[in-house]
Enzyme design. Structure first.
Site, short mmCIF file in Angstrom:
data_model
loop_
_atom_site.label_atom_id
_atom_site.label_comp_id
_atom_site.label_asym_id
_atom_site.label_seq_id
_atom_site.Cartn_x
_atom_site.Cartn_y
_atom_site.Cartn_z
N GLU A 1 0.84 -1.21 0.00
CA GLU A 1 0.00 0.00 0.00
C GLU A 1 0.87 1.25 0.00
O GLU A 1 2.09 1.19 0.13
CB GLU A 1 -0.90 0.03 1.24
CG GLU A 1 -2.35 -0.34 0.99
CD GLU A 1 -3.12 0.72 0.20
OE1 GLU A 1 -2.49 1.68 -0.29
OE2 GLU A 1 -4.34 0.57 0.05
N ARG B 1 -6.75 1.16 13.01
CA ARG B 1 -5.40 1.46 12.54
C ARG B 1 -5.49 2.54 11.47
O ARG B 1 -6.55 2.77 10.88
CB ARG B 1 -4.70 0.23 11.98
CG ARG B 1 -5.35 -0.36 10.73
CD ARG B 1 -4.45 -1.46 10.15
NE ARG B 1 -5.05 -2.16 9.03
CZ ARG B 1 -5.03 -1.74 7.76
NH1 ARG B 1 -4.47 -0.57 7.47
NH2 ARG B 1 -5.57 -2.46 6.80
N ASN C 1 -4.72 4.05 7.75
CA ASN C 1 -4.80 3.27 6.53
C ASN C 1 -4.19 3.91 5.29
O ASN C 1 -3.46 3.25 4.58
CB ASN C 1 -6.27 2.91 6.22
CG ASN C 1 -6.39 1.88 5.13
OD1 ASN C 1 -5.65 0.90 5.15
ND2 ASN C 1 -7.28 2.08 4.19
N GLU D 1 -12.38 -4.86 9.99
CA GLU D 1 -13.24 -4.53 8.85
C GLU D 1 -14.71 -4.80 9.14
O GLU D 1 -15.45 -5.31 8.29
CB GLU D 1 -12.77 -5.28 7.60
CG GLU D 1 -11.32 -5.00 7.25
CD GLU D 1 -10.84 -5.72 6.00
OE1 GLU D 1 -11.68 -6.30 5.29
OE2 GLU D 1 -9.63 -5.69 5.74
N ASN E 1 -10.38 5.25 2.58
CA ASN E 1 -9.30 5.09 1.61
C ASN E 1 -9.10 6.37 0.84
O ASN E 1 -9.84 7.33 1.01
CB ASN E 1 -9.54 3.90 0.69
CG ASN E 1 -8.54 2.78 0.94
OD1 ASN E 1 -7.33 3.00 0.91
ND2 ASN E 1 -9.05 1.58 1.22
N ASP F 1 -10.01 1.21 -3.69
CA ASP F 1 -8.94 1.26 -2.70
C ASP F 1 -8.29 2.64 -2.77
O ASP F 1 -8.97 3.65 -2.82
CB ASP F 1 -7.96 0.12 -2.93
CG ASP F 1 -7.22 -0.30 -1.67
OD1 ASP F 1 -6.68 0.58 -0.98
OD2 ASP F 1 -7.18 -1.51 -1.36
#
Length: 290
Positions: free
Chosen positions: A16, A99, A101, A120, A147, A196
């Site tokens: 990521e 957390r 992201n 999630e 996101n 995403d």
């Protein structure tokens, strides 16, 4: 656009946050579940990784020559020379199941970043702004998985993604750094996967990685689909533009959630891929520490 090639055998569990660091002409990215920060020099092929103390959602260059990272427990300064992380803000200390992201930096040096429920499930993810050492909430409604976010080249629009809702919002950014009312920019069909990470190119078009979609997609500022690029990995997480002309698109991917049969069908999953684009990316910004 050119053919897609695998340029780094990263085998990331959850690759990521790719970001091109112009001062080094290098690509930085993270493996969230692998607790790693990575640096890749495309010119030499040199690849180095750093251990993070926990899950790390992003790493961004700062104006002191170092980096700011989004750790599970908060925002941290990261010094590649020593490999040390120093937590400087803990916006969600009361939410240990969350957390950080994904993130991006605007032209004022502000970091816009989101959080998510690590399992999630809970609607506990929020969007924040790190502005010269201080963190404030954006005021946007919470979602399970945030996101993006991405900032338009003129700095006037923030693109914010509700991944599980399959919706990308566009939000006006006011002169003082506050946000206006969000509006729907695009929705993603179930057959196309989940939206995403996102980033903008120099024309203000928005590139989205599609988790489970085997592709990256380019959206025009009016929300229509302008182009797609197919990749040999299902979980495409985010695009960054690099090279001296910012015309090389780098894509992070993930092996997370793939069983043995799925991995046999996509052995390059988790790698870094690259392809040429005709429209360059927007130049990156440095995070300001004030």
């Amino acid at each position: 656009m050119s053919d897609v090639i695998s340029v780094l055998n990263a085998r990331a569990t959850l690759g990521e946050g790719p970001v091109w660091v112009a001062r080094e002409q290098a690509l930085w990215f993270v493996d969230i579940k692998g607790h790693k920060v990575h640096r890749f020099d495309p010119a030499t092929g040199n690849h180095r990784s750093y251990d993070a103390p926990c899950q790390v959602g992003w790493v961004l260059p700062s104006d002191d020559g170092k980096f700011i990272a989004g750790l599970q427990q908060g925002v941290a300064r990261f010094d590649p020379a020593t490999g040390a992380f120093e937590v400087i803000a803990t916006p969600e200390a009361a939410l240990p199941g969350n957390r950080l992201n994904d993130a991006s930096v605007d032209a004022h040096g502000r970091i816009w970043f989101g959080s998510m429920d690590d399992s999630e499930a809970a609607v506990s993810g929020r969007l924040y702004c790190f502005d010269r050492g201080e963190v404030r909430e954006s005021g946007l409604a919470p979602v399970c998985i945030t996101n993006g976010p991405a900032i338009s080249p003129d700095g006037c629009i923030l693109y914010h993604t509700d991944t599980l809702g399959r919706v990308i919002h566009q939000v006006p950014v006011n002169d003082d750094g506050t946000l206006g009312a969000p509006a729907i920019f695009a929705t993603i069909d179930e057959s196309d996967g989940w939206p995403d990470g996102s980033t903008c190119d120099a024309e203000g078009f928005v590139w989205i990685g599609l988790w489970g979609g085997w592709r990256a997609r380019r959206y025009a500022p009016d929300g229509r689909i302008a182009a797609e690029v197919r990749l040999p990995a299902a979980n495409v997480t985010k695009i960054a533009f690099g090279g001296t002309d910012l015309c090389t698109a780098y894509a992070t991917t993930a092996r997370k959630g793939l069983d043995a049969a799925a991995l046999a069908g996509q052995p390059l999953a988790g790698n870094i891929f690259a392809f040429h684009v005709d429209v360059p990316g927007a130049p990156g910004n440095l995070a300001s520490l004030g």
